[in-house]
Design an enzyme around this catalytic site. Structure first.
Site, mmCIF file in Angstrom:
data_model
loop_
_atom_site.group_PDB
_atom_site.id
_atom_site.type_symbol
_atom_site.label_atom_id
_atom_site.label_comp_id
_atom_site.label_asym_id
_atom_site.label_seq_id
_atom_site.Cartn_x
_atom_site.Cartn_y
_atom_site.Cartn_z
ATOM 1 N N CYS A 55 0.777 -1.230 0.060
ATOM 2 C CA CYS A 55 -0.135 -0.067 -0.160
ATOM 3 C C CYS A 55 0.824 1.234 0.005
ATOM 4 C CB CYS A 55 -0.891 0.036 1.046
ATOM 5 S SG CYS A 55 -0.362 0.216 2.919
ATOM 6 N N HIS A 105 -2.520 1.270 7.083
ATOM 7 C CA HIS A 105 -2.729 1.435 5.496
ATOM 8 C C HIS A 105 -3.009 2.857 4.998
ATOM 9 C CE1 HIS A 105 -4.192 -0.455 1.848
ATOM 10 N NE2 HIS A 105 -5.341 0.295 1.791
ATOM 11 N N HIS A 117 -6.204 2.471 -4.031
ATOM 12 C CA HIS A 117 -4.977 1.823 -2.931
ATOM 13 C C HIS A 117 -4.466 0.609 -3.507
ATOM 14 C CE1 HIS A 117 -8.569 0.269 -0.592
ATOM 15 N NE2 HIS A 117 -8.811 0.430 -1.772
#
Length: 362
Positions: A55, A105, A117
């Site tokens: 990520c 994240h 993402h």
């Protein structure tokens, strides 16, 4: 004269502001376009190239494509960005998610409550677009952060809803944000987990081969507030008894009751240890070691184990995962019970448990 200078100054300031706003808007559009060029690239933990990304690697690469240098991890990006309120979000801002108290994240905001993402778990993985109202992400939404500044920021009025799910995992940090004007959103801080197991082993003191050892039902109460999340587990185990001819006997004359403390080091691995009640306390007769006549179950003994589970599948109000557990039971010396050899201790003590877990978040 002063009036003319004031008017000229105001015109220059306005013109300069428009230029900076247009430049920032252009850079945001280029940042989003760069991010979309990565759509479909697979998730690879630690990945930083188009062959595979995680990520933060995805966000770092997209930013680098438009001349922005960002730190490597999601937590470091959170410390680097200027934290803003939800109403101030613009396309091109970063959106941060957390697991417990840590940032776990990061995504790029596209506007209209959508993000792009790189995702490791769920029905779709790799670089994808998601809606922030999805259960999977809403439960762990934390704060938006700005890395491209503009003096004429357009406000975003879309909101997120808080439900329950499990986030994607990346390196974490406890660094505090630079500024914070948005409210802290709570993820699920408490879970009740129900597990069902089939217990087995692959050897006895005298032979190798698949050996059913019984079944277990387990209830666990788990806190989800820190990096290592503690819990309390109670397991009801019905061991299968065998005679010396390797035939099952007295299947339900006894059950064991482990009462253990658990530690979840992440979403997939947990360790546990504690006492086990058996024999004179809850059983009609003591357990005997397979292939022998030795009596091994004593009123209280100990257990230590580790549990490994797959990513959770969201089923609406609960989450399902598959679990593989390995444990070792310590049969303590006790008057009237047989002393075991090293090989007999291994055969009696090691148990593999395969099953499913259903988690209810609160």
């Amino acid at each position: 004269m002063r009036k003319k200078l004031f008017i000229v100054s105001m015109v220059l300031i306005t013109f300069t502001s428009i230029l900076f706003a247009d430049a920032a808007s252009d850079k945001r559009n280029k940042f989003i376009s760069a991010a979309k060029s990565y759509l479909g690239i697979p998730y690879v933990y630690g990945g930083t190239s188009r062959s595979g990304l995680d990520c933060s690697g995805f966000v770092m690469n997209a930013a680098r494509d438009v001349g922005i240098s960002l730190p490597r991890t999601a937590a470091q990006m959170f410390s680097y960005a200027t934290i803003i309120s939800d109403s101030e979000r613009q396309p091109g801002d970063l959106i941060f998610f957390r697991d417990g108290s840590n940032v776990s994240h990061v995504a790029i905001y596209l506007g209209n409550n959508k993000v792009i993402h790189c995702v490791s778990d769920g029905p779709h993985t790799g670089v994808i677009q998601s809606d922030l109202s999805e259960r999977y992400w809403a439960a762990h939404y934390y704060k938006p952060g700005r890395i491209i500044t503009s003096s004429t920021a357009m406000k975003d009025t879309s909101t997120t809803t808080t439900t329950t799910s499990t986030p994607t995992s990346t390196p974490t940090s406890t660094s505090k944000p630079k500024t914070s004007s948005s409210k802290r959103r709570k993820s699920a801080d408490f879970y009740v987990n129900f597990n069902g197991y089939f217990d087995w082993n692959f050897f006895t003191p005298t032979r190798f081969g698949f050996l059913p050892k019984g079944g277990s039902l387990q209830t666990e109460f788990q806190l989800n507030l820190w990096n290592i999340n503690p819990g309390l587990m109670v397991r009801f185990t019905y061991p299968i008894q065998y005679d010396q001819e390797f035939s099952m006997k007295n299947m339900f004359n006894c059950f064991e009751l482990p009462i253990c403390l658990t530690l979840h080091i992440n979403d997939y691995i947990a360790f546990y240890t504690g006492p086990v009640l058996s024999t004179d306390i809850v059983c009609k007769e003591p357990l005997s070691l397979i292939d022998t006549e030795k009596k091994i179950a004593v009123p209280v003994y100990g257990i230590i184990g580790a549990s490994f589970q797959t990513p959770k599948i969201d089923l609406g109000g609960c989450q399902l995962s598959f679990v593989q557990d390995i444990s070792y039971t310590f049969f303590m010396a006790y008057q009237g019970y047989d002393k075991l050899t090293f090989k007999e201790n291994l055969a009696a003590g090691i148990t593999f448990s395969t099953g499913v877990s259903v988690s209810l978040p609160f």
